[in-house]
Design a protein around this motif. Structure first.
Motif, PDB file in Angstrom:
ATOM      1  N   ARG A  40       0.817  -1.213   0.000  1.00 57.93           N
ATOM      2  CA  ARG A  40       0.000   0.000   0.000  1.00 57.93           C
ATOM      3  C   ARG A  40       0.853   1.266   0.000  1.00 57.93           C
ATOM      4  NH1 ARG A  40      -4.328   1.285   4.750  1.00 57.93           N
ATOM      5  NH2 ARG A  40      -5.536   2.798   3.582  1.00 57.93           N
ATOM      6  N   GLU A  41       1.999   1.203   0.654  1.00 56.07           N
ATOM      7  CA  GLU A  41       2.872   2.366   0.728  1.00 56.07           C
ATOM      8  C   GLU A  41       3.417   2.761  -0.634  1.00 56.07           C
ATOM      9  OE1 GLU A  41       5.780   1.390   3.681  1.00 56.07           O
ATOM     10  OE2 GLU A  41       4.249   1.386   5.259  1.00 56.07           O
ATOM     11  N   GLN A  70      -3.614   5.812  -3.814  1.00 55.24           N
ATOM     12  CA  GLN A  70      -4.837   5.358  -3.137  1.00 55.24           C
ATOM     13  C   GLN A  70      -6.055   5.577  -4.026  1.00 55.24           C
ATOM     14  OE1 GLN A  70      -4.717   3.860   0.209  1.00 55.24           O
ATOM     15  NE2 GLN A  70      -2.772   3.668  -0.868  1.00 55.24           N
ATOM     16  N   LEU A  71      -6.368   4.579  -4.835  1.00 53.80           N
ATOM     17  CA  LEU A  71      -7.544   4.654  -5.694  1.00 53.80           C
ATOM     18  C   LEU A  71      -8.491   3.528  -5.302  1.00 53.80           C
ATOM     19  CD1 LEU A  71      -5.817   5.152  -9.176  1.00 53.80           C
ATOM     20  CD2 LEU A  71      -7.064   6.883  -7.887  1.00 53.80           C
ATOM     21  N   ALA A  73      -7.854  -3.875  -4.413  1.00 57.85           N
ATOM     22  CA  ALA A  73      -6.847  -3.721  -5.479  1.00 57.85           C
ATOM     23  C   ALA A  73      -5.667  -4.670  -5.257  1.00 57.85           C
ATOM     24  CB  ALA A  73      -6.367  -2.277  -5.523  1.00 57.85           C
ATOM     25  N   TRP A  74      -5.228  -4.770  -4.006  1.00 59.39           N
ATOM     26  CA  TRP A  74      -4.114  -5.675  -3.680  1.00 59.39           C
ATOM     27  C   TRP A  74      -4.517  -7.126  -3.969  1.00 59.39           C
ATOM     28  CZ3 TRP A  74      -3.838  -9.519   0.208  1.00 59.39           C
ATOM     29  CH2 TRP A  74      -2.557 -10.053   0.425  1.00 59.39           C
ATOM     30  N   SER A  75      -5.722  -7.494  -3.528  1.00 56.49           N
ATOM     31  CA  SER A  75      -6.186  -8.874  -3.725  1.00 56.49           C
ATOM     32  C   SER A  75      -6.214  -9.195  -5.216  1.00 56.49           C
ATOM     33  CB  SER A  75      -7.608  -9.046  -3.164  1.00 56.49           C
ATOM     34  OG  SER A  75      -7.663  -8.668  -1.814  1.00 56.49           O
TER      35      SER A  75
END
Ligand code: B12
Ligand code: SF4
Ligand code: SF4
Length: 234
Positions: free
Chosen positions: A61-62, A66-67, A73-75
């Motif tokens: 995330r870093e 941030q959308l 989104a990560w998954s």
């Protein structure tokens, strides 16, 4: 027989995820579209127990703008990469039309619902969820589901039914509106902490979920709890 689920276990572990059971679609059952545009024959659920994925997600995330929902989104990114390596198609619990992840989990791991609506796991309690699933059109090896213990059957005190300050959990469905308005009011009274009565669900997590004694060692960390509560409260 294809390479699963052994390969999948290692690939998913790199992200703090794990295969959470598998099932074969029955002949005649409407199956989602798998790789190559053909109806899938089998699905392997992908999920986590406790905070296993949190450090991986936090680091990712870093580095990302941030959308939308960052966890979705990560998954999508990491499970799609695993699917690609295994020749599978990835699907997600948050994509519409919603796929029946909980029904799949009941078949794949023999889990049953708790009074909260969530499925409870004999080991992880209420501290687990699914981040995606892998669809296969090949034959894959699938372990037979042994009928696991349903912890709620042996829980006499059932504290989850008496801890919610607005009785949103009654064993007859989850009163979403009552819960949401409690969360909103507790956020607006946060500046003046003396104005708040009742549990701090936004800060400490759902009081009903926290009251369950099963799998307490898998309870999410404080940062992860607040992240999920904010996502739920909107
Ligand atoms: C829409 C949705 C919600 C809605 C409405 C739920 C509802 N009334 O159906 C709302 C926003 C209320 C919700 C809330 C939460 N949800 Co929700 N939600 C979903 C979602 C995206 C779709 C459900 C659906 O319609 N499925 C389609 C039908 C066809 O599938 P199904 O398997 O047949 O559906 C089952 C569920 O609908 C279930 N059900 C019915 N009523 C309720 C109520 C609740 C609260 C839950 C959890 C389930 C549930 O019964 C059905 C038969 O088994 C699923 C993911 C998914 N794709 O299933 C997550 C999911 C059910 N949610 C989940 C979670 C964790 C939550 C929250 C705890 C979120 C949080 N804060 O972390 C909260 C509960 C708040 C609380 N106080 O604890 C998890 C449950 C994991 C588990 N162990 O079972 C899922 C599977 C997502 C995931 N990534 O794993 N959720
Ligand atoms: S407190 Fe008891 S009844 Fe409630 S979810 Fe936990 S085990 Fe089930
Ligand atoms: S988050 Fe709080 S208000 Fe909502 S169901 Fe859980 S205990 Fe009740």
């Amino acid at each position: 027989l294809s390479a699963l689920p052994d390969d999948a276990t290692g690939l998913l572990a790199a992200y703090g995820l794990m295969p959470r059971g598998a099932l074969r679609f029955d002949p005649g059952e409407e199956a989602p579209i798998g790789p190559g545009g053909k109806p899938a024959r089998a699905v392997v659920l992908v999920g986590h127990a406790g905070s296993s994925f949190w450090p991986h997600f936090r680091q990712w995330r870093e580095t990302r703008p941030q959308l939308g929902d960052p966890l979705d989104a990560w998954s999508r990114e990491v499970i799609s990469a695993v699917a690609c390596t295994l020749g599978a198609a990835a699907v997600f619990p948050f994509d519409r039309p919603y796929l029946p992840f909980q029904q799949w989990a009941m078949r794949a791991e023999g889990l049953k619902p708790s009074p909260l609506g969530m499925l409870i796991h004999p080991r992880y309690g209420l501290w687990h969820a699914w981040r995606g699933a892998l669809l296969f059109t090949d034959e894959i090896s699938i372990e037979e589901v042994r009928n696991p213990i349903h912890p709620c059957d042996d829980c006499v005190a059932k504290p989850c039914l008496s801890t919610c300050p607005v009785n949103a959990i009654s064993g007859e469905g989850f009163a979403v509106a009552a819960c949401r308005s409690y969360l909103e009011s507790s956020v607006s009274s946060h500046a003046d902490s003396t104005a708040r009565t009742g549990p701090d669900c936004m800060g400490a997590g759902c009081a009903a979920r926290n009251s369950c004694p099963v799998g307490a060692q898998y309870r999410y960390g404080a940062e992860q709890i607040r992240f999920h509560m904010r996502a739920f409260a909107g």
